[in-house]
Design an enzyme around this catalytic site. Structure first.
Site, short mmCIF file in Angstrom:
data_model
loop_
_atom_site.label_atom_id
_atom_site.label_comp_id
_atom_site.label_asym_id
_atom_site.label_seq_id
_atom_site.Cartn_x
_atom_site.Cartn_y
_atom_site.Cartn_z
CG ASP A 141 -2.01 -1.09 1.13
OD1 ASP A 141 -1.87 -1.96 0.26
OD2 ASP A 141 -2.95 -1.07 1.92
CG ASP A 162 -3.71 -4.43 -2.90
OD1 ASP A 162 -3.71 -5.10 -3.95
OD2 ASP A 162 -4.28 -4.80 -1.87
#
Length: 306
Positions: A141, A162
Site C-alpha cells: 500500500d 496493492d
C-alpha cells in the site's frame, strides 16, 4: 510566497513540519516550500485548511521524506493501532497541492501473510493535486490515491501489494511502476463502489516491471475501474491480467481496460473474459488531461522549479 527548509540551518526552517506550521490557514495563494537535499525523518500532515502548498526539491538530488509506520503501529493516547489511513509518512488533506522533485518513503517491510502491514508513503485526499518527477517508495500500500482529481507525471512508484490504491480519479502519465513482490501481488486496488461515480485510475505511456508475478489490478470496489494505455507491460504481468478478489459478482461490474500496450505482459491470450480491449472510441475519455478536468486547474510546474 517562498519559504525554505534545510537541515543544516541555512533555510527558514530545519524541518518540513515547522515550515508547514508557519503557513496561514485558509491561504488563497500558492506557497512554495523549497526543501534542500537530505533525508527528513518526519511525519508530515497538510490539513484541509492549507490549500495551494507546493513542495519543491532539487531535481539532481531530491529530498527524501521517510517514515516506517504501519497500520498496526500503536500510537496515540488510546493505545490503538494507526490503521492504514494514518500510517502515511506524508498525508495531504488539502486541495491544490503540488510536489516537484520529492521522494516519499515508507521503509516498513512487507511480510507475506502478516496482518496490519499496510505502510503508506503518501496519502492524497485533497482534490486537484499534481506530482511531477516524484518517487514513492514502499512495499504494501505505497500510494494511497484516496479521493479527488490527481495528476502524476514522470513519477516512480514502487511496491508489492496493492501499491496504488483508493478511489481517486487520477491520470498517471509517463510513470514507472516497479513491483518488488516476492510472490503474487497487484499493482492497483481501485475502490470505485458505484457505477455513477467518476473515479478510476488511468495509466498512459507508463512502464510496469520488477519482480514477482502481478495482476494489473484487483477489485477493491464492486465497480473498480483501471485503464492502461500505450504502456509497456513486462513479463511479470500474469496472463489473466486482472483479479476480481474472489468475488465473481464483480466480473460484470468492474471496468478494466487495455489499449495499445506493448511488452510480453500485454499478450491478451490468457486474459480474464471480463477484461476489455478498448477501441479508439472507448479509450478516448481516459487518455488525456481532460479525464481529470486538467484544463481547469493544472499549472505549468516549470515556474516553480529550482
Amino acid at each position: 510566497m517562498d519559504i525554505s527548509v534545510s537541515q543544516d540551518g541555512n533555510g527558514d526552517f530545519k524541518t518540513i513540519k515547522e515550515a508547514i506550521d508557519s503557513i496561514p490557514l485558509y491561504n488563497t495563494r500558492r506557497i512554495l516550500v523549497h526543501i534542500n537535499s537530505g533525508v527528513y525523518r518526519e511525519k508530515v500532515n497538510i490539513p484541509r485548511t492549507m490549500r495551494f502548498i507546493t513542495l519543491v526539491g532539487n531535481a539532481s538530488d531530491p529530498p527524501t521524506i521517510t517514515g516506517n509506520d504501519t497500520a498496526s503501529t500503536v500510537r496515540g493516547r488510546d493505545g490503538g493501532p494507526l490503521r492504514t489511513f494514518q500510517s502515511a509518512t506524508v498525508a495531504v488533506d488539502a486541495d491544490y497541492f503540488m510536489a516537484i522533485n520529492v521522494k516519499f518513503e515508507n521503509t516498513a517491510p512487507h511480510v507475506v501473510g502478516s496482518v496490519g502491514g499496510q505502510a503508506v508513503a503518501l496519502r492524497i485526499s485533497g482534490t486537484k493535486a499534481s506530482f511531477y518527477n516524484c518517487s514513492f517508495y514502499g512495499s504494501q500500500d505505497t500510494l494511497y490515491d484516496h479521493k479527488g482529481l490527481h495528476f502524476f507525471s514522470n513519477c516512480f512508484i514502487q511496491g508489492s501489494v496493492d501499491f496504488i490504491f483508493g478511489y481517486g480519479t487520477s491520470l498517471y502519465e509517463n510513470c514507472y511502476l516497479k513491483s518488488v513482490s516476492k510472490k503474487v501481488a497487484s499493482v492497483t486496488a481501485q475502490k470505485r463502489s458505484n457505477s455513477s461515480i467518476s473515479s478510476g485510475f488511468s495509466f498512459k505511456n507508463c512502464t510496469v516491471t520488477g519482480t514477482g508475478s502481478i495482476y494489473l489490478g484487483r477489485a477493491w470496489g464492486d465497480y473498480s475501474r483501471v485503464i492502461f494505455s500505450y504502456t509497456f507491460l513486462d513479463k511479470i504481468v500474469l496472463p489473466q491480467g486482472w483479479s476480481d478478489w474472489g468475488k465473481k459478482s464483480r466480473d460484470q461490474k468492474v471496468y478494466y481496460g487495455e489499449y495499445k500496450c506493448s511488452g510480453e505482459g500485454a499478450n491478451l491470450t490468457g486474459r480474464v473474459p471480463w477484461a476489455r480491449v478498448l477501441t479508439d472510441e472507448e479509450a478516448m475519455p481516459f487518455i488525456g488531461k481532460y479525464y481529470i478536468d486538467g484544463d481547469t486547474w493544472l499549472v505549468d510546474p516549470s515556474a516553480y522549479q529550482l
